[in-house]
Design a protein around this motif. Structure first.
Motif, mmCIF file in Angstrom:
data_model
loop_
_atom_site.group_PDB
_atom_site.id
_atom_site.type_symbol
_atom_site.label_atom_id
_atom_site.label_comp_id
_atom_site.label_asym_id
_atom_site.label_seq_id
_atom_site.Cartn_x
_atom_site.Cartn_y
_atom_site.Cartn_z
ATOM 1 N N GLY A 1 3.520 0.453 36.642
ATOM 2 C CA GLY A 1 3.310 -0.658 37.561
ATOM 3 C C GLY A 1 3.197 -0.168 38.983
ATOM 4 N N THR A 2 3.351 -1.087 39.917
ATOM 5 C CA THR A 2 3.256 -0.736 41.325
ATOM 6 C C THR A 2 4.626 -0.364 41.866
ATOM 7 N N THR A 3 4.612 0.481 42.894
ATOM 8 C CA THR A 3 5.860 0.923 43.502
ATOM 9 C C THR A 3 6.393 -0.089 44.504
ATOM 10 N N SER A 4 5.637 -1.147 44.766
ATOM 11 C CA SER A 4 6.083 -2.165 45.716
ATOM 12 C C SER A 4 6.480 -3.434 44.985
ATOM 13 N N CYS A 5 7.644 -3.961 45.314
ATOM 14 C CA CYS A 5 8.083 -5.232 44.739
ATOM 15 C C CYS A 5 8.344 -6.248 45.863
ATOM 16 N N THR A 6 7.609 -6.108 46.949
ATOM 17 C CA THR A 6 7.845 -6.994 48.079
ATOM 18 C C THR A 6 7.463 -8.426 47.749
#
Length: 309
Positions: free
Chosen positions: A282-287
């Motif tokens: 997945g993506t490294t950002s969970c903002t």
């Protein structure tokens, strides 16, 4: 899987420039006389999917978007305008069948996700953690074949770990990796060699145990849950997705609007009482809500002749 030997690192130096370029770069448009509003058949769309694969740009994921009838290419923050142009040029006269979206952070296998960021704390926390040398992953589903018990997890983990344990001190042995497929797919099989370890056909969902009675193929719009101590509900956003993590493409995944954290590789997803998939990356950002990609579980069950227990 959390692993100190993770190998994919992409420079973020281009990010500042991309902020200014994104609006123009990502807008799909005509190329070589092909109208953007054109209608593309299945053969043409498969050709375009193959072109994206041939372009070989790490940090991309792609699938046919049924809403537009085009190939949607998701690009992470490391993908430059030049690399997007390279994908368009590789598609040639069918470039009009491409559309692009920018997604936050970097695409990575769950083994390569960075340590939180406190923002990740409320999200997925694998069903039951399993351990190897310098690695933590999550057990997906318990299975059996010809009277022998196995479990399935992520292939990018079983590629790296040959012996698995129940605890981080590596004193309670589970068994060896006996099958692994990555890249191309992202699944692996571990044989139970410790008969004293209970292995019920359930998954953890918070403080509850969910009995898994079968399996199901993902479909767009399907609600499902992610096993773990913080069990979370999400939805299938796309199916038959290909993704390039930088070490070879993985195909046939499904995408969800959920977040992942280190140690979640191989974590189980399920819909009702039916097994659905294994966490790939997945993506490294969970903002916001994050994005995750999942290996459908039926593929590994079929490949190794396994049945869910």
């Amino acid at each position: 899987m959390r692993n100190s030997r993770a190998t994919r690192f992409r420079s973020a130096a281009v990010v500042g420039a991309l902020v200014a370029l994104a609006a123009g770069v990502l807008a799909p448009g005509p190329a070589n006389g092909q109208a953007a509003a054109g209608t593309f058949g299945a053969t043409e769309l498969n050709t375009v999917r193959g072109a994206v694969l041939k372009a070989d740009v790490a940090g991309t994921a792609w699938n046919v978007d049924p809403a537009t009838g085009k190939v949607l290419v998701s690009v992470d923050e490391t993908v430059s305008a030049q690399e997007i142009g390279h994908i368009r040029r590789t598609a040639g006269e069918l470039a009009g069948a491409l559309e692009f979206e920018r997604i936050p952070g970097e695409l990575a296998t769950a083994a390569e996700l960075r340590e939180p960021a406190a923002e990740m704390a409320p999200y997925v926390k694998g069903g039951e953690y399993i351990y190897g040398a310098d690695a933590t992953a999550s057990l997906g589903f318990n299975t059996a074949r010809n009277g022998q018990d196995y479990f399935v997890t992520a292939g990018h983990c079983t590629n790296e770990v040959s012996q698995w344990y129940l605890n981080s001190s590596l004193t309670t042995y589970l068994g060896p990796t006996v099958g692994s497929s990555y890249p191309g797919n992202d699944y692996g099989v571990v044989r139970y060699d410790n008969s004293t370890i209970p292995r019920p056909g359930t998954v953890r969902c918070g403080q509850s145990e969910i009995d898994i009675t079968g399996s199901v193929e993902p479909r767009v719009g399907m609600p499902f849950s992610i096993a773990g101590y913080n069990c979370r509900a999400t939805t299938v956003q796309a199916v038959n997705v290909s993704i390039n993590y930088g070490a070879g493409a993985v195909h046939g995944l499904f995408r969800a609007n959920a977040c992942a954290a280190p140690g979640d590789s191989g974590s189980a997803s399920f819909s009702g009482n039916l097994a659905l998939g294994l966490l790939s990356g997945g993506t490294t950002s969970c903002t916001t809500s994050g994005i995750t990609y999942w290996q459908p579980v039926n593929e590994v069950l079929t490949a190794y002749g396994l049945t869910l227990t």
